[in-house]
Design a protein around this motif. Structure first.
Motif, PDB file in Angstrom:
ATOM      1  N   ALA A 137      69.790  28.282  78.209  1.00  0.00           N
ATOM      2  CA  ALA A 137      69.750  29.288  77.143  1.00  0.00           C
ATOM      3  C   ALA A 137      68.509  30.163  77.260  1.00  0.00           C
ATOM      4  CB  ALA A 137      69.812  28.609  75.779  1.00  0.00           C
ATOM      5  N   ALA A 138      67.356  29.562  77.514  1.00  0.00           N
ATOM      6  CA  ALA A 138      66.114  30.335  77.633  1.00  0.00           C
ATOM      7  C   ALA A 138      66.174  31.301  78.810  1.00  0.00           C
ATOM      8  CB  ALA A 138      64.928  29.389  77.780  1.00  0.00           C
ATOM      9  N   ALA A 139      66.662  30.837  79.946  1.00  0.00           N
ATOM     10  CA  ALA A 139      66.751  31.685  81.131  1.00  0.00           C
ATOM     11  C   ALA A 139      67.770  32.801  80.936  1.00  0.00           C
ATOM     12  CB  ALA A 139      67.107  30.848  82.361  1.00  0.00           C
ATOM     13  N   TYR A 140      68.892  32.484  80.305  1.00  0.00           N
ATOM     14  CA  TYR A 140      69.916  33.507  80.053  1.00  0.00           C
ATOM     15  C   TYR A 140      69.374  34.589  79.134  1.00  0.00           C
ATOM     16  CZ  TYR A 140      74.260  35.738  78.698  1.00  0.00           C
ATOM     17  OH  TYR A 140      75.243  36.671  78.463  1.00  0.00           O
ATOM     18  N   LYS A 141      68.675  34.184  78.066  1.00  0.00           N
ATOM     19  CA  LYS A 141      68.103  35.160  77.131  1.00  0.00           C
ATOM     20  C   LYS A 141      67.070  36.048  77.834  1.00  0.00           C
ATOM     21  CE  LYS A 141      68.876  32.367  73.029  1.00  0.00           C
ATOM     22  NZ  LYS A 141      68.247  31.515  72.010  1.00  0.00           N
ATOM     23  N   ALA A 142      66.245  35.459  78.668  1.00  0.00           N
ATOM     24  CA  ALA A 142      65.246  36.236  79.404  1.00  0.00           C
ATOM     25  C   ALA A 142      65.921  37.219  80.347  1.00  0.00           C
ATOM     26  CB  ALA A 142      64.312  35.307  80.176  1.00  0.00           C
ATOM     27  N   TRP A 143      66.955  36.774  81.031  1.00  0.00           N
ATOM     28  CA  TRP A 143      67.693  37.654  81.948  1.00  0.00           C
ATOM     29  C   TRP A 143      68.355  38.795  81.182  1.00  0.00           C
ATOM     30  CZ3 TRP A 143      73.095  38.314  82.261  1.00  0.00           C
ATOM     31  CH2 TRP A 143      73.521  39.099  83.329  1.00  0.00           C
ATOM     32  N   SER A 144      68.983  38.475  80.051  1.00  0.00           N
ATOM     33  CA  SER A 144      69.628  39.505  79.230  1.00  0.00           C
ATOM     34  C   SER A 144      68.605  40.528  78.750  1.00  0.00           C
ATOM     35  CB  SER A 144      70.327  38.878  78.028  1.00  0.00           C
ATOM     36  OG  SER A 144      71.406  38.101  78.442  1.00  0.00           O
ATOM     37  N   TRP A 145      67.464  40.028  78.286  1.00  0.00           N
ATOM     38  CA  TRP A 145      66.408  40.918  77.817  1.00  0.00           C
ATOM     39  C   TRP A 145      65.931  41.817  78.958  1.00  0.00           C
ATOM     40  CZ3 TRP A 145      64.526  43.003  73.680  1.00  0.00           C
ATOM     41  CH2 TRP A 145      63.267  43.581  73.699  1.00  0.00           C
ATOM     42  N   ALA A 146      65.723  41.257  80.121  1.00  0.00           N
ATOM     43  CA  ALA A 146      65.257  42.030  81.268  1.00  0.00           C
ATOM     44  C   ALA A 146      66.281  43.081  81.684  1.00  0.00           C
ATOM     45  CB  ALA A 146      64.948  41.101  82.443  1.00  0.00           C
ATOM     46  N   GLU A 147      67.551  42.743  81.600  1.00  0.00           N
ATOM     47  CA  GLU A 147      68.615  43.683  81.969  1.00  0.00           C
ATOM     48  C   GLU A 147      68.692  44.861  81.001  1.00  0.00           C
ATOM     49  OE1 GLU A 147      71.635  43.455  84.341  1.00  0.00           O
ATOM     50  OE2 GLU A 147      69.908  42.649  85.393  1.00  0.00           O
ATOM     51  N   GLU A 148      68.438  44.606  79.726  1.00  0.00           N
ATOM     52  CA  GLU A 148      68.632  45.620  78.690  1.00  0.00           C
ATOM     53  C   GLU A 148      67.354  46.357  78.302  1.00  0.00           C
ATOM     54  OE1 GLU A 148      70.511  43.637  75.428  1.00  0.00           O
ATOM     55  OE2 GLU A 148      72.211  43.003  76.649  1.00  0.00           O
ATOM     56  N   SER A 149      66.224  45.790  78.603  1.00  0.00           N
ATOM     57  CA  SER A 149      64.960  46.321  78.110  1.00  0.00           C
ATOM     58  C   SER A 149      64.402  47.408  79.020  1.00  0.00           C
ATOM     59  CB  SER A 149      63.938  45.194  77.990  1.00  0.00           C
ATOM     60  OG  SER A 149      62.701  45.713  77.553  1.00  0.00           O
ATOM     61  N   LEU A 150      63.899  48.449  78.393  1.00  0.00           N
ATOM     62  CA  LEU A 150      63.172  49.479  79.128  1.00  0.00           C
ATOM     63  C   LEU A 150      61.678  49.192  79.096  1.00  0.00           C
ATOM     64  CD1 LEU A 150      65.064  52.641  77.855  1.00  0.00           C
ATOM     65  CD2 LEU A 150      65.397  51.408  79.989  1.00  0.00           C
ATOM     66  N   ASP A 151      61.302  48.235  78.259  1.00  0.00           N
ATOM     67  CA  ASP A 151      59.899  47.851  78.137  1.00  0.00           C
ATOM     68  C   ASP A 151      59.549  46.824  79.201  1.00  0.00           C
ATOM     69  OD1 ASP A 151      59.772  49.415  75.824  1.00  0.00           O
ATOM     70  OD2 ASP A 151      60.405  47.740  74.569  1.00  0.00           O
ATOM     71  N   GLU A 152      58.263  46.669  79.390  1.00  0.00           N
ATOM     72  CA  GLU A 152      57.783  45.618  80.280  1.00  0.00           C
ATOM     73  C   GLU A 152      58.082  44.263  79.653  1.00  0.00           C
ATOM     74  OE1 GLU A 152      56.173  45.526  83.376  1.00  0.00           O
ATOM     75  OE2 GLU A 152      56.941  47.572  83.444  1.00  0.00           O
ATOM     76  N   ILE A 153      58.387  43.303  80.481  1.00  0.00           N
ATOM     77  CA  ILE A 153      58.597  41.950  79.982  1.00  0.00           C
ATOM     78  C   ILE A 153      57.447  41.073  80.459  1.00  0.00           C
ATOM     79  CG2 ILE A 153      61.107  42.215  79.872  1.00  0.00           C
ATOM     80  CD1 ILE A 153      61.295  40.524  82.419  1.00  0.00           C
ATOM     81  N   SER A 154      57.251  39.994  79.751  1.00  0.00           N
ATOM     82  CA  SER A 154      56.150  39.092  80.104  1.00  0.00           C
ATOM     83  C   SER A 154      56.419  38.443  81.458  1.00  0.00           C
ATOM     84  CB  SER A 154      55.992  38.020  79.034  1.00  0.00           C
ATOM     85  OG  SER A 154      57.084  37.111  79.086  1.00  0.00           O
ATOM     86  N   GLU A 155      55.363  37.940  82.053  1.00  0.00           N
ATOM     87  CA  GLU A 155      55.498  37.252  83.342  1.00  0.00           C
ATOM     88  C   GLU A 155      56.383  36.021  83.197  1.00  0.00           C
ATOM     89  OE1 GLU A 155      55.467  36.948  87.206  1.00  0.00           O
ATOM     90  OE2 GLU A 155      54.485  38.584  86.168  1.00  0.00           O
TER      91      GLU A 155
END
Length: 95
Positions: A39-57
């Protein structure tokens, strides 16, 4: 909790579809450390796919883990079926 469904695989008997979905899910869970890691990895991947902002390391690392795990899981899921140009596995987290 989450669900995995095999999408757009033509004329596949129900039992073979269920087996493929189980192989996919089992491989994801093994690679990502169970359902919570999945769940954590999926949420991070979804956020990275949709976000125009920088994501945390940390989120970037989780998203990459998801990507690698999903590729391996798809290989396992399709192992007894053979891939098609249109088929894919869909993961949905339950809220």
């Amino acid at each position: 909790m989450y669900t995995v469904t095999l999408q757009d695989y033509p004329q596949l008997p129900e039992e073979l579809r269920l087996q493929a979905e189980r192989r996919y899910a089992r491989t994801l869970e093994k690679a990502l450390g169970g359902t919570e890691g999945l769940a954590a990895a999926y949420k991070a991947w979804s956020w990275a796919e949709e976000s125009l902002d920088e994501i945390s390391e940390e989120d970037r690392s989780l998203a990459l883990r998801w990507q690698r795990a999903a590729i391996k899981a798809a290989q396992e899921g399709f192992a007894a079926l053979g891939e098609t140009d249109t088929a894919y596995f869909e993961v949905r987290l339950e809220r």
